[in-house]
Design a protein around this motif. Structure first.
Motif, short mmCIF file in Angstrom:
data_model
loop_
_atom_site.label_atom_id
_atom_site.label_comp_id
_atom_site.label_asym_id
_atom_site.label_seq_id
_atom_site.Cartn_x
_atom_site.Cartn_y
_atom_site.Cartn_z
N ASN A 349 16.27 -10.65 19.39
CA ASN A 349 16.72 -11.91 18.75
C ASN A 349 15.75 -12.39 17.54
OD1 ASN A 349 18.89 -12.74 20.87
ND2 ASN A 349 17.28 -12.33 22.21
N GLN A 350 15.86 -13.60 17.26
CA GLN A 350 15.15 -13.99 16.15
C GLN A 350 15.47 -13.14 14.62
OE1 GLN A 350 11.29 -15.42 17.56
NE2 GLN A 350 11.63 -13.66 18.60
N GLN A 351 16.87 -13.05 14.62
CA GLN A 351 17.45 -12.16 13.29
C GLN A 351 17.37 -12.89 12.14
OE1 GLN A 351 18.44 -8.69 13.43
NE2 GLN A 351 17.04 -8.89 15.06
N SER A 352 17.30 -14.12 12.00
CA SER A 352 17.35 -15.01 11.02
C SER A 352 15.87 -15.02 10.24
CB SER A 352 17.88 -16.35 11.19
OG SER A 352 19.10 -16.57 11.60
N PRO A 353 15.72 -14.74 9.22
CA PRO A 353 14.55 -14.67 8.52
C PRO A 353 13.90 -16.10 8.34
CG PRO A 353 15.91 -13.99 6.81
CD PRO A 353 16.74 -13.99 8.21
N GLU A 354 14.86 -17.10 8.03
CA GLU A 354 14.50 -18.34 7.86
C GLU A 354 13.87 -19.12 9.30
OE1 GLU A 354 18.09 -17.40 5.62
OE2 GLU A 354 17.45 -17.01 7.76
N LYS A 356 11.20 -19.87 11.94
CA LYS A 356 9.62 -19.59 12.00
C LYS A 356 9.38 -18.53 13.10
CE LYS A 356 8.33 -23.70 9.35
NZ LYS A 356 7.18 -24.79 9.49
N LYS A 357 9.29 -17.37 13.09
CA LYS A 357 9.37 -16.35 14.07
C LYS A 357 8.27 -16.59 15.32
CE LYS A 357 12.12 -13.19 11.39
NZ LYS A 357 12.19 -11.89 10.91
N LYS A 358 6.99 -16.67 14.66
CA LYS A 358 5.79 -16.80 15.33
C LYS A 358 5.49 -17.94 16.05
CE LYS A 358 2.81 -13.47 12.80
NZ LYS A 358 1.59 -13.15 11.98
N ALA A 359 6.05 -18.89 15.81
CA ALA A 359 6.37 -20.39 16.44
C ALA A 359 7.22 -20.29 17.57
CB ALA A 359 6.49 -21.58 15.67
N LYS A 360 7.95 -19.41 17.95
CA LYS A 360 9.29 -19.43 18.85
C LYS A 360 9.27 -18.37 19.70
CE LYS A 360 11.94 -22.59 16.06
NZ LYS A 360 13.52 -23.04 15.65
N GLY A 361 10.15 -17.51 19.99
CA GLY A 361 10.16 -16.55 20.85
C GLY A 361 11.64 -16.10 21.34
N ASN A 384 6.79 -10.16 15.88
CA ASN A 384 7.82 -11.27 16.19
C ASN A 384 7.08 -11.97 17.53
OD1 ASN A 384 9.48 -11.07 14.25
ND2 ASN A 384 11.31 -11.20 15.11
N ALA A 385 7.27 -13.35 17.81
CA ALA A 385 6.72 -13.97 19.02
C ALA A 385 7.73 -13.51 19.98
CB ALA A 385 6.61 -15.43 18.79
N SER A 403 7.38 -6.93 25.79
CA SER A 403 7.35 -5.34 25.08
C SER A 403 5.89 -5.46 24.50
CB SER A 403 8.62 -5.49 24.14
OG SER A 403 8.49 -6.41 22.94
N ASN A 404 5.29 -4.22 24.21
CA ASN A 404 3.94 -4.04 23.86
C ASN A 404 3.78 -3.96 22.40
OD1 ASN A 404 5.30 -1.60 23.28
ND2 ASN A 404 4.19 -0.74 25.03
N ASN A 405 4.83 -4.30 21.69
CA ASN A 405 4.91 -4.43 20.19
C ASN A 405 4.97 -5.93 19.82
OD1 ASN A 405 7.71 -5.01 20.72
ND2 ASN A 405 8.28 -3.27 19.23
N SER A 406 5.16 -6.91 20.75
CA SER A 406 5.29 -8.26 20.37
C SER A 406 4.08 -9.17 20.19
CB SER A 406 6.24 -8.82 21.63
OG SER A 406 7.33 -8.18 21.89
N THR A 407 4.42 -10.35 19.61
CA THR A 407 3.12 -11.44 19.66
C THR A 407 3.52 -12.03 21.01
OG1 THR A 407 3.16 -11.18 17.22
CG2 THR A 407 2.21 -13.35 18.34
N ILE A 408 2.38 -12.09 21.84
CA ILE A 408 2.26 -12.85 22.96
C ILE A 408 1.64 -14.07 22.80
CG2 ILE A 408 2.26 -12.72 25.48
CD1 ILE A 408 2.59 -9.55 24.93
N ASN A 409 2.10 -15.42 22.95
CA ASN A 409 1.31 -16.38 22.87
C ASN A 409 0.66 -17.18 24.10
OD1 ASN A 409 1.34 -16.71 19.68
ND2 ASN A 409 3.46 -17.42 20.30
N ILE A 410 1.47 -16.89 25.30
CA ILE A 410 0.90 -17.12 26.36
C ILE A 410 1.52 -16.20 27.63
CG2 ILE A 410 3.10 -18.60 26.84
CD1 ILE A 410 1.72 -20.55 28.35
N THR A 411 0.31 -16.25 28.45
CA THR A 411 0.61 -15.00 29.63
C THR A 411 0.44 -15.76 31.01
OG1 THR A 411 -1.20 -14.16 29.47
CG2 THR A 411 0.19 -12.99 28.39
#
Length: 471
Positions: A349-354, A356-361, A384-385, A403-411
């Motif tokens: 998901n998060q296909q829209s470049p507008e 803010k990808k790192k702040a969402k998920g 992407n987050a 997925s292991n290629n993602s930005t993970i903000n909380i576990t």
């Protein structure tokens, strides 16, 4: 955001007449065939034989509650001057049937394409309510696949009505007749917010003059290509959105819309258990191409969102959904509370470049409280987050696969970073290979007993993570 009679039942109801059926029943059945209410007057001129006199009539209150339920038929080859009471005398328009419905009635919709009149706000506008024991149902005729095609505000609108079911319909919006250049140019005009060609929703539940809606079931529908929302509910309670396919919506509206949205949920009572269900849906390719007029930017286009519902006292279950390639998140809760997001699969998901990808998920909560995000599979694009924790209180992530290629903000303590091993993600087959680490590694959720396909939720010693349970 927005937006037949049953002779066995009737005869059973007249059990007190069993000793004199030959005297009374022919007249009674004639009244039934005509769809009339059965009242005490039905017995006014019955000959008073000694047999009848020995059987006391039920009291006035009991008789007044007995009424018939009517099945109306609608066909693209019908005529609104027909009776609507059989397949051969079907109505032509959905609205003709909707204007006649009473509690317990069913509208069966046959094959064909149903469109709005030029100035109508919906192809099917529902304002008449059922009751707790007698819902009004709009359903596809068995074996048929009717289409509702519209270029107005709503394909189907439920306005202040309650105890309503929409089942097995295809609702198609106006996207095929709009392009980006027209939509963007229109968005710059003062009339942008009133342009029904670009802002129309597929299925919308909204408050009306007589109050807000509750007890609404949206089941087994195919909902797509609406410029506005796919399925939306605003200020509603006791809503079930189950087993729908929702795609290609929210493209051209100037409002912040998504595939499936529950906005400003309303508490019709003080019950605190599950009252809103968003389950077993597939939601994909819903995104915004035109900025939301209030924010001046693209903000939404999510697969599923529970939005601005901090005051809602009931609990919401979002489970067994598959969301992929939406412009915003796959699933998220914004400024809301009392939500369980369980056993969903969110992919790229998060296909829209507008956005803010790192702040969402892929799946996340923001500005929310009392949210549990468990047993999900989240697969984000590289960088992407996959999740986030924006100003939340008592929001828990656990037993998820990232997925292991993602930005993970909380576990969480039982979260897993691994390849979930889908059968064929490129073909949108998100079932799990037998070697997937998601199998038998989830947390049992007592309220969730089946998976996306309706199979038993636990087939091993523990539930699988994601929308599918491996067989």
């Amino acid at each position: 955001m927005q937006h037949t009679l049953f002779f066995p039942m009737m005869i059973h109801g007249f059990g007190f007449l069993s000793l004199s059926a030959s005297l009374v029943l022919p007249w009674a059945l004639t009244g039934l065939v005509q769809g009339q209410k059965i009242t005490e007057s039905l017995f006014k001129d019955v000959p008073q034989s000694s047999t009848v006199q020995e059987i006391p009539l039920p009291n006035r209150k009991l008789i007044s509650r007995i009424s018939t339920a009517t099945t109306y038929y609608v066909s693209s080859n019908g005529n609104d001057r027909n009776s609507g009471l059989s397949t051969s005398s079907a109505f032509r328009t959905l609205q003709r049937a909707a204007n006649l419905t009473n509690p317990g009635d069913t509208v069966l919709i046959m094959n064909g394409e149903y469109k709005n009149e030029p100035k109508n706000g919906a192809v099917l506008g529902i304002k008449r309510s059922g009751t707790a024991n007698a819902w009004i149902k709009y359903k596809a005729y068995p074996g048929h696949f009717p289409k509702i095609q519209h270029n107005t505000w709503n394909g189907i609108s439920i306005t202040g009505a309650s105890y309503i079911e929409i089942n097995g319909l295809e609702v198609i919006g106006n996207n095929a007749h709009i392009n980006y250049d027209y939509a963007y140019a229109s968005s710059q005009n003062k009339e942008a917010q009133s342009n029904r060609l670009t802002n129309g929703n597929c299925i919308s539940i909204e408050p009306g003059d007589k109050g807000r809606s509750h007890h609404i079931n949206i089941l087994n529908n195919k909902v797509h290509d609406c410029g506005g929302a796919g399925i939306s509910a605003k200020q509603a309670d006791y809503v079930k959105v189950d087993n729908n396919t929702v795609f290609n919506n929210s493209w051209y509206t100037v409002y912040g819309c998504s595939g499936i949205s529950m906005l400003d949920n309303w508490s019709s009572d003080n019950k605190q258990g599950y009252k809103i269900f968003v389950t077993n849906n597939k939601s994909y390719n819903n995104r915004m191409y035109i900025p939301w007029f209030k924010a001046g930017k693209i903000t939404d286009g999510n697969g599923i969102i529970v939005d601005v519902s901090k005051g809602y006292r009931g609990r919401i279950l979002v489970a067994n959904n598959i969301t992929y390639k939406n412009g915003g998140s796959g699933i998220h809760a914004h400024d809301s509370q009392h939500i369980d997001i369980i056993n969903n699969t969110a992919y790229l998901n998060q296909q829209s470049p507008e956005v803010k990808k790192k702040a969402k998920g892929e799946i996340y909560a923001g500005y929310s409280s009392d949210v549990k995000i468990f047993n999900n599979i989240m697969y984000a694009s590289p960088g992407n987050a996959v999740n986030s924790n924006m100003k939340n209180v008592n929001v828990s992530y656990n037993y998820n696969v990232y997925s292991n290629n993602s930005t993970i903000n909380i576990t969480g303590s039982h979260d897993m970073i691994a390849d979930p091993q889908f059968v064929n993600a490129s073909a949108r087959d998100f079932r799990l290979k037998s070697t997937s680490p998601a199998i038998n590694s989830g947390l049992k959720w007592s309220s969730l007993t089946t998976d996306f396909l309706g199979n038993p939720r636990v087939s091993g010693y523990a539930p699988d993570r994601g929308a599918y349970e491996n067989r």
